[in-house]
Design a protein around this motif. Structure first.
Motif, PDB file in Angstrom:
ATOM      1  N   ASP A 117       0.850  -1.185   0.000  1.00  0.00           N
ATOM      2  CA  ASP A 117       0.000   0.000   0.000  1.00  0.00           C
ATOM      3  C   ASP A 117       0.889   1.239   0.000  1.00  0.00           C
ATOM      4  O   ASP A 117       1.732   1.415   0.881  1.00  0.00           O
ATOM      5  CB  ASP A 117      -0.898  -0.016   1.240  1.00  0.00           C
ATOM      6  CG  ASP A 117      -1.912   1.114   1.226  1.00  0.00           C
ATOM      7  OD1 ASP A 117      -2.213   1.615   0.132  1.00  0.00           O
ATOM      8  OD2 ASP A 117      -2.401   1.485   2.305  1.00  0.00           O
ATOM      9  N   ALA A 166      -4.702   4.045  -4.862  1.00  0.00           N
ATOM     10  CA  ALA A 166      -5.243   2.860  -4.197  1.00  0.00           C
ATOM     11  C   ALA A 166      -6.460   2.333  -4.942  1.00  0.00           C
ATOM     12  O   ALA A 166      -6.669   1.112  -5.041  1.00  0.00           O
ATOM     13  CB  ALA A 166      -5.606   3.192  -2.755  1.00  0.00           C
ATOM     14  N   ASN A 167      -7.264   3.225  -5.480  1.00  0.00           N
ATOM     15  CA  ASN A 167      -8.450   2.822  -6.239  1.00  0.00           C
ATOM     16  C   ASN A 167      -8.058   2.049  -7.499  1.00  0.00           C
ATOM     17  O   ASN A 167      -8.671   1.015  -7.829  1.00  0.00           O
ATOM     18  CB  ASN A 167      -9.275   4.056  -6.606  1.00  0.00           C
ATOM     19  CG  ASN A 167     -10.559   3.715  -7.316  1.00  0.00           C
ATOM     20  OD1 ASN A 167     -11.363   2.925  -6.837  1.00  0.00           O
ATOM     21  ND2 ASN A 167     -10.764   4.321  -8.488  1.00  0.00           N
ATOM     22  N   ARG A 169      -5.254   0.414  -7.939  1.00  0.00           N
ATOM     23  CA  ARG A 169      -4.685  -0.851  -7.466  1.00  0.00           C
ATOM     24  C   ARG A 169      -5.784  -1.848  -7.120  1.00  0.00           C
ATOM     25  O   ARG A 169      -5.699  -3.038  -7.447  1.00  0.00           O
ATOM     26  CB  ARG A 169      -3.804  -0.562  -6.247  1.00  0.00           C
ATOM     27  CG  ARG A 169      -3.231  -1.767  -5.533  1.00  0.00           C
ATOM     28  CD  ARG A 169      -2.272  -1.268  -4.456  1.00  0.00           C
ATOM     29  NE  ARG A 169      -1.893  -2.317  -3.528  1.00  0.00           N
ATOM     30  CZ  ARG A 169      -2.516  -2.555  -2.378  1.00  0.00           C
ATOM     31  NH1 ARG A 169      -3.569  -1.821  -2.044  1.00  0.00           N
ATOM     32  NH2 ARG A 169      -2.121  -3.520  -1.582  1.00  0.00           N
ATOM     33  N   ASP A 170      -6.854  -1.382  -6.475  1.00  0.00           N
ATOM     34  CA  ASP A 170      -7.957  -2.257  -6.082  1.00  0.00           C
ATOM     35  C   ASP A 170      -8.671  -2.844  -7.300  1.00  0.00           C
ATOM     36  O   ASP A 170      -9.173  -3.977  -7.246  1.00  0.00           O
ATOM     37  CB  ASP A 170      -8.954  -1.501  -5.214  1.00  0.00           C
ATOM     38  CG  ASP A 170      -8.420  -1.233  -3.808  1.00  0.00           C
ATOM     39  OD1 ASP A 170      -7.438  -1.898  -3.414  1.00  0.00           O
ATOM     40  OD2 ASP A 170      -8.978  -0.356  -3.118  1.00  0.00           O
ATOM     41  N   LYS A 171      -8.732  -2.087  -8.382  1.00  0.00           N
ATOM     42  CA  LYS A 171      -9.364  -2.600  -9.595  1.00  0.00           C
ATOM     43  C   LYS A 171      -8.631  -3.830 -10.115  1.00  0.00           C
ATOM     44  O   LYS A 171      -9.257  -4.780 -10.620  1.00  0.00           O
ATOM     45  CB  LYS A 171      -9.405  -1.514 -10.670  1.00  0.00           C
ATOM     46  CG  LYS A 171     -10.369  -0.373 -10.380  1.00  0.00           C
ATOM     47  CD  LYS A 171     -10.311   0.679 -11.471  1.00  0.00           C
ATOM     48  CE  LYS A 171     -11.227   1.855 -11.157  1.00  0.00           C
ATOM     49  NZ  LYS A 171     -11.148   2.919 -12.205  1.00  0.00           N
ATOM     50  N   ASP A 174      -9.201  -6.787  -7.630  1.00  0.00           N
ATOM     51  CA  ASP A 174     -10.547  -7.342  -7.750  1.00  0.00           C
ATOM     52  C   ASP A 174     -10.609  -8.454  -8.793  1.00  0.00           C
ATOM     53  O   ASP A 174     -11.454  -9.358  -8.692  1.00  0.00           O
ATOM     54  CB  ASP A 174     -11.552  -6.245  -8.108  1.00  0.00           C
ATOM     55  CG  ASP A 174     -11.898  -5.356  -6.919  1.00  0.00           C
ATOM     56  OD1 ASP A 174     -11.624  -5.781  -5.771  1.00  0.00           O
ATOM     57  OD2 ASP A 174     -12.407  -4.241  -7.139  1.00  0.00           O
TER      58      ASP A 174
END
Length: 255
Positions: A117, A166-167, A169-171, A174
């Motif tokens: 992170d 971070a958004n 990265r989260d994609k 997922d």
């Protein structure tokens, strides 16, 4: 000394020497005023000395904080750079389907790119205490006061950028929650399963199909772009700001 002047005053009054008495009275007033001014000057000098001592304590504390923040930021820039460089390596493999990495290499690249992170956590406790208590005014250098005030707003801007990163990265992460891909495979091949005390899978799901996914490619491209912009437009200017703050503080510290 005052008894001496009082004695002279009584003698002048007794002798009815009015003109001399007036001169004496003026002199006595001047003497009192001078005494008051001297006392005020001493009090002011003491107060200024206390302020300078307090300022030096603040400056040394701020120097320690910003040196720690500087070290943290250097490490974060290194992590972020490794993240987007390994992400770029993955994309290089994607344009050459005949030369795909094996499962182990892919797992290492994905882990280095996505496991950490990216978030800057500066040491701001003393600075925030000074701002909240109004003690920032005790810093006599106006340029330094401006730099310290701007620092807080810069941190707020960087937080917004890091949320965007971070958004993105989260994609990507997922995509590992689907039936086609496996976080467990990443854990097994990078040693995370051992650290968590989880047994390795006997039948691993391959993640190499990601390298043929247009959605994965799009997400990686957005992640890389956001990572690079985070470094060039936010972290690098912030590092320059830290350097200037530390240089200014060093010039103000009397050692």
């Amino acid at each position: 000394m005052l008894k001496f002047f009082r004695k002279i005053r009584k003698e002048l009054i007794a002798e009815k020497k009015v003109s001399n008495y007036i001169l004496y009275a003026i002199g006595e007033i001047v003497l009192v005023v001078i005494g008051i001014l001297i006392a005020l000057a001493i009090d002011n000098a003491n107060e200024q000395g206390i302020k300078r001592e307090k300022e030096q304590i603040y400056l040394m504390g701020l120097r320690d904080e910003f040196e720690t923040s500087q070290t943290k930021l250097k490490e974060l820039i290194s992590f972020n750079r490794q993240s987007y460089e390994d992400s770029k390596t993955i994309l290089v493999y994607m344009v050459d389907p005949e030369n795909l990495p094996d499962e182990q290499e892919l797992a290492n690249l994905l882990y280095n790119a996505l496991a950490f992170d990216i978030s800057f956590n500066p040491n701001n406790s003393l600075l925030m205490e000074m701002i909240n208590s109004g003690s920032l005014k005790d810093i006599s250098n106006p340029r330094l006061r401006i730099l310290l005030t701007n620092w807080i707003s810069n941190i707020e801007d960087i937080l917004k950028q890091e949320m965007m990163l971070a958004n993105e990265r989260d994609k990507i992460l997922d995509m590992f929650r689907s039936e086609q891909n496996s976080i467990k495979t990443l854990y097994d091949l990078t040693g995370v399963s051992d650290e968590l005390g989880i047994p390795a899978s006997s039948d691993r799901t391959s993640n190499r199909n990601l390298l043929k996914s247009k959605e994965f490619e799009n997400n990686m491209l957005m992640f890389i772009l956001t990572s690079i912009k985070t470094e060039t437009l936010h972290y690098n200017p912030l590092m320059q700001s830290i350097d200037e703050i530390l240089k200014t503080i060093d010039n103000e510290i009397k050692e």
